[in-house]
Design a protein around this motif. Structure first.
Motif, PDB file in Angstrom:
ATOM      1  N   THR A 138      14.866  -3.646   1.930  1.00 56.03           N
ATOM      2  CA  THR A 138      13.616  -3.582   0.913  1.00 56.03           C
ATOM      3  C   THR A 138      12.654  -2.378   1.390  1.00 56.03           C
ATOM      4  OG1 THR A 138      12.661  -5.831   1.436  1.00 56.03           O
ATOM      5  CG2 THR A 138      13.639  -5.800  -0.248  1.00 56.03           C
ATOM      6  N   ASN A 139      12.006  -2.663   2.467  1.00 57.37           N
ATOM      7  CA  ASN A 139      11.129  -1.857   2.556  1.00 57.37           C
ATOM      8  C   ASN A 139      11.679  -0.319   2.895  1.00 57.37           C
ATOM      9  OD1 ASN A 139       8.835  -3.894   3.705  1.00 57.37           O
ATOM     10  ND2 ASN A 139      10.025  -4.046   5.808  1.00 57.37           N
ATOM     11  N   LEU A 140      12.674  -0.136   3.184  1.00 56.59           N
ATOM     12  CA  LEU A 140      13.185   1.551   2.776  1.00 56.59           C
ATOM     13  C   LEU A 140      13.178   1.241   1.347  1.00 56.59           C
ATOM     14  CD1 LEU A 140      16.541   0.700   5.478  1.00 56.59           C
ATOM     15  CD2 LEU A 140      14.099   2.679   6.040  1.00 56.59           C
ATOM     16  N   HIS A 141      13.570   0.703   0.899  1.00 59.33           N
ATOM     17  CA  HIS A 141      12.928   1.401  -0.951  1.00 59.33           C
ATOM     18  C   HIS A 141      12.485   0.846  -1.676  1.00 59.33           C
ATOM     19  CE1 HIS A 141      17.049   2.996  -0.770  1.00 59.33           C
ATOM     20  NE2 HIS A 141      17.267   1.918   0.190  1.00 59.33           N
ATOM     21  N   LYS A 142      11.117   0.673  -0.466  1.00 55.91           N
ATOM     22  CA  LYS A 142       9.953   0.207  -1.439  1.00 55.91           C
ATOM     23  C   LYS A 142       9.671   0.296  -2.754  1.00 55.91           C
ATOM     24  CE  LYS A 142       5.204  -1.723   0.395  1.00 55.91           C
ATOM     25  NZ  LYS A 142       4.259  -2.104   1.849  1.00 55.91           N
ATOM     26  N   LYS A 143       9.296   1.640  -2.880  1.00 51.69           N
ATOM     27  CA  LYS A 143       8.691   2.265  -4.278  1.00 51.69           C
ATOM     28  C   LYS A 143       9.747   1.943  -4.963  1.00 51.69           C
ATOM     29  CE  LYS A 143       7.747   6.701  -5.746  1.00 51.69           C
ATOM     30  NZ  LYS A 143       7.226   7.399  -5.649  1.00 51.69           N
ATOM     31  N   GLU A 144      11.146   2.279  -5.563  1.00 52.76           N
ATOM     32  CA  GLU A 144      11.732   1.590  -5.652  1.00 52.76           C
ATOM     33  C   GLU A 144      11.709  -0.056  -6.227  1.00 52.76           C
ATOM     34  OE1 GLU A 144      13.289   5.149  -4.253  1.00 52.76           O
ATOM     35  OE2 GLU A 144      12.533   3.510  -3.558  1.00 52.76           O
ATOM     36  N   PHE A 145      11.771  -0.928  -5.176  1.00 47.11           N
ATOM     37  CA  PHE A 145      11.787  -2.004  -5.499  1.00 47.11           C
ATOM     38  C   PHE A 145      10.485  -2.579  -6.105  1.00 47.11           C
ATOM     39  CE2 PHE A 145      12.506  -6.811  -3.300  1.00 47.11           C
ATOM     40  CZ  PHE A 145      12.911  -6.882  -4.113  1.00 47.11           C
ATOM     41  N   SER A 146       9.864  -2.776  -5.462  1.00 45.38           N
ATOM     42  CA  SER A 146       8.415  -3.110  -6.144  1.00 45.38           C
ATOM     43  C   SER A 146       8.228  -2.897  -7.553  1.00 45.38           C
ATOM     44  CB  SER A 146       7.759  -2.557  -5.203  1.00 45.38           C
ATOM     45  OG  SER A 146       5.927  -3.140  -5.522  1.00 45.38           O
ATOM     46  N   SER A 147       7.758  -3.752  -8.036  1.00 47.50           N
ATOM     47  CA  SER A 147       7.518  -4.036  -9.444  1.00 47.50           C
ATOM     48  C   SER A 147       6.257  -3.818  -9.540  1.00 47.50           C
ATOM     49  CB  SER A 147       8.303  -5.175 -10.368  1.00 47.50           C
ATOM     50  OG  SER A 147       7.678  -5.923  -9.865  1.00 47.50           O
ATOM     51  N   GLU A 148       5.216  -3.762  -8.694  1.00 46.82           N
ATOM     52  CA  GLU A 148       4.049  -3.796  -8.759  1.00 46.82           C
ATOM     53  C   GLU A 148       3.153  -1.894  -9.044  1.00 46.82           C
ATOM     54  OE1 GLU A 148       1.356  -4.758  -5.600  1.00 46.82           O
ATOM     55  OE2 GLU A 148       1.475  -7.112  -6.175  1.00 46.82           O
ATOM     56  N   VAL A 149       2.714  -2.725  -9.619  1.00 45.73           N
ATOM     57  CA  VAL A 149       1.684  -1.534  -9.841  1.00 45.73           C
ATOM     58  C   VAL A 149       0.358  -1.649  -9.626  1.00 45.73           C
ATOM     59  CG1 VAL A 149       2.761  -0.343 -11.824  1.00 45.73           C
ATOM     60  CG2 VAL A 149       1.268  -1.556 -12.458  1.00 45.73           C
ATOM     61  N   LYS A 150      -1.227  -0.490  -9.303  1.00 44.40           N
ATOM     62  CA  LYS A 150      -2.112  -1.375  -9.294  1.00 44.40           C
ATOM     63  C   LYS A 150      -3.255  -0.331 -10.140  1.00 44.40           C
ATOM     64  CE  LYS A 150      -0.998  -1.551  -3.889  1.00 44.40           C
ATOM     65  NZ  LYS A 150       0.632  -1.107  -4.264  1.00 44.40           N
ATOM     66  N   ILE A 151      -4.200  -1.265 -10.294  1.00 52.65           N
ATOM     67  CA  ILE A 151      -5.233  -0.468 -10.712  1.00 52.65           C
ATOM     68  C   ILE A 151      -7.063  -1.550 -10.421  1.00 52.65           C
ATOM     69  CG2 ILE A 151      -6.361  -1.879 -13.394  1.00 52.65           C
ATOM     70  CD1 ILE A 151      -4.295  -1.330 -14.502  1.00 52.65           C
ATOM     71  N   ILE A 152      -7.584  -0.282 -10.238  1.00 51.80           N
ATOM     72  CA  ILE A 152      -9.261  -0.793  -9.388  1.00 51.80           C
ATOM     73  C   ILE A 152      -9.742  -1.081 -10.976  1.00 51.80           C
ATOM     74  CG2 ILE A 152     -11.106   0.488  -8.403  1.00 51.80           C
ATOM     75  CD1 ILE A 152      -9.043   2.503  -7.387  1.00 51.80           C
ATOM     76  N   ILE A 153     -10.518  -1.887  -9.998  1.00 49.74           N
ATOM     77  CA  ILE A 153     -10.889  -2.815 -11.704  1.00 49.74           C
ATOM     78  C   ILE A 153     -12.342  -3.294 -11.067  1.00 49.74           C
ATOM     79  CG2 ILE A 153      -9.923  -5.145 -10.593  1.00 49.74           C
ATOM     80  CD1 ILE A 153     -10.577  -6.500 -13.276  1.00 49.74           C
ATOM     81  N   ASP A 154     -13.607  -2.361 -11.519  1.00 51.90           N
ATOM     82  CA  ASP A 154     -15.093  -2.652 -11.164  1.00 51.90           C
ATOM     83  C   ASP A 154     -15.245  -4.818 -11.498  1.00 51.90           C
ATOM     84  OD1 ASP A 154     -17.791  -1.388 -11.274  1.00 51.90           O
ATOM     85  OD2 ASP A 154     -18.063  -3.466 -13.047  1.00 51.90           O
ATOM     86  N   TYR A 155     -15.879  -4.897  -9.975  1.00 55.63           N
ATOM     87  CA  TYR A 155     -16.583  -6.040 -10.551  1.00 55.63           C
ATOM     88  C   TYR A 155     -16.913  -7.364 -11.053  1.00 55.63           C
ATOM     89  CZ  TYR A 155     -15.713  -6.345  -4.951  1.00 55.63           C
ATOM     90  OH  TYR A 155     -15.432  -5.873  -3.902  1.00 55.63           O
TER      91      TYR A 155
END
Length: 364
Positions: A138-155
């Protein structure tokens, strides 16, 4: 009710140890007793919270019913795994269409499919000879395996229901102090979120267009997202609201998205994040500083400083006279020829440009 009134259904509850408002929670002993009564057949329906998803020593059940849904593939698989171990079992999933539950269901099913594909790859690769462990794979294929997306949010948005819904959808939130916008999806896309009430208030206190200008100057694809059932129940004149919307869309060219609720807002933000980060591969970056203004913007800014001249009229004046210098030297009669400028406004412009400057007595 079923315990007292049904001869066929004999249910028992299984809950966690945490205390709730009207529930003391189950001790480990009480949890064991509930599972044992179900395994023995004394009780034939086990109604469980998340505590029933894993770690239960139950060899087989005839059916599993999902009362609510999760976006996690692991929890989804664990729930289904309560049946079908020894003999064929059934899984029933309850959800309402066009709701958060449906979104969670499809998200979990997509992730489960992706996880199964990875496991097949491990198997076909000969197991440990190529991938010593699942973790390494999963580390080798982290981009494909991870379903997580990130969003920068104001406090300031962290306590909102939108933030809560984004976490439930599996979005990783990165809180920070944002001087422009509320949510950053990528280095191109920034969202200013306003409830219907805040949108109206920002018209009254003159915050709105300053925020719109800042968005436009800092991001390539800024978006205004308005959340609420109606903009016309806030006490602000409907004409002013419509005028603001038209100015934002037409004069500033800023897209406006509409959301009825925090849940809908979260779904929109997550979809945008998936599109930008996964499908288009655009990185995230905070742009706190404005881009250097173009010559076009500088000219508009200069002419917009005249009394009664907003951006739209400034553009008309420049189209008519070509340069700011010619606008400033135009006669009152020439100014009146421009749509939207009457005699009174033209007179005020000429007076401002030709009256000698006299410092006020209280100025430094």
């Amino acid at each position: 009710y079923l315990q007292k009134n049904s001869e066929v259904i004999k249910p028992i509850r299984l809950i966690g140890q945490s205390k709730r408002q009207n529930d003391k929670g189950f001790s480990q002993k009480k949890q064991w007793e509930a599972v044992s009564s179900f395994k023995s057949g004394f009780r034939n329906v086990l109604i469980a919270t998340q505590v029933g998803e894993e770690g239960l020593d139950i060899t087989s059940t005839d059916a599993v019913v999902f009362f609510d849904n999760t976006s996690s593939a692991i929890r989804f698989i664990q729930r289904k795994g309560r049946t079908g171990r020894i003999k064929t079992g059934k899984v029933y999933i309850l959800y309402f269409r066009n709701t958060r539950d449906e979104s969670y269901l499809w998200a979990a099913m997509r992730k489960e499919k992706k996880l199964k594909k990875f496991l097949r790859e491990i198997s076909s690769a000969g197991g440990s000879s190529i991938y010593p462990s699942l973790l390494e794979f999963t580390n080798l294929h982290k981009k494909e395996f991870s379903s997580e997306v990130k969003i920068i949010i104001d406090y300031r948005e962290l306590k909102s229901q939108v933030a809560s819904e984004l976490k439930k959808l599996g979005v990783a939130l990165i809180p920070t102090n944002l001087s422009i916008g509320d949510y950053i999806i990528s280095e191109k896309v920034c969202i200013e979120r306003k409830t219907a009430g805040d949108f109206s208030k920002s018209i009254v206190d003159n915050r709105l267009f300053d925020q719109i200008r800042a968005l436009k100057s800092a991001y390539e694809s800024p978006i205004l997202l308005i959340e609420g059932e109606s903009l016309y129940l806030t006490g602000v004149d409907a004409k002013a609201v419509r005028g603001a919307l038209i100015t934002i869309a037409v004069d500033y060219g800023l897209p406006i998205l509409w959301s009825r609720s925090a849940i809908e807002t979260a779904l929109l933000l997550r979809r945008m994040a998936i599109r930008e980060q996964r499908e288009k591969g655009v990185r995230m970056r905070i742009r706190a500083e404005k881009k250097p203004p173009t010559l076009y913007e500088q000219q508009l800014y200069l002419v917009s400083g005249l009394p009664g001249i907003e951006r739209k009229l400034a553009e008309r004046l420049l189209r008519k006279f070509s340069t700011p210098q010619k606008v400033f030297t135009a006669s009152q009669q020439e100014l009146v020829e421009v749509e939207g400028i009457g005699k009174q406004k033209a007179n005020q412009i000429r007076k401002t440009l030709t009256t000698p400057f006299k410092p006020e007595s209280n100025s430094n």
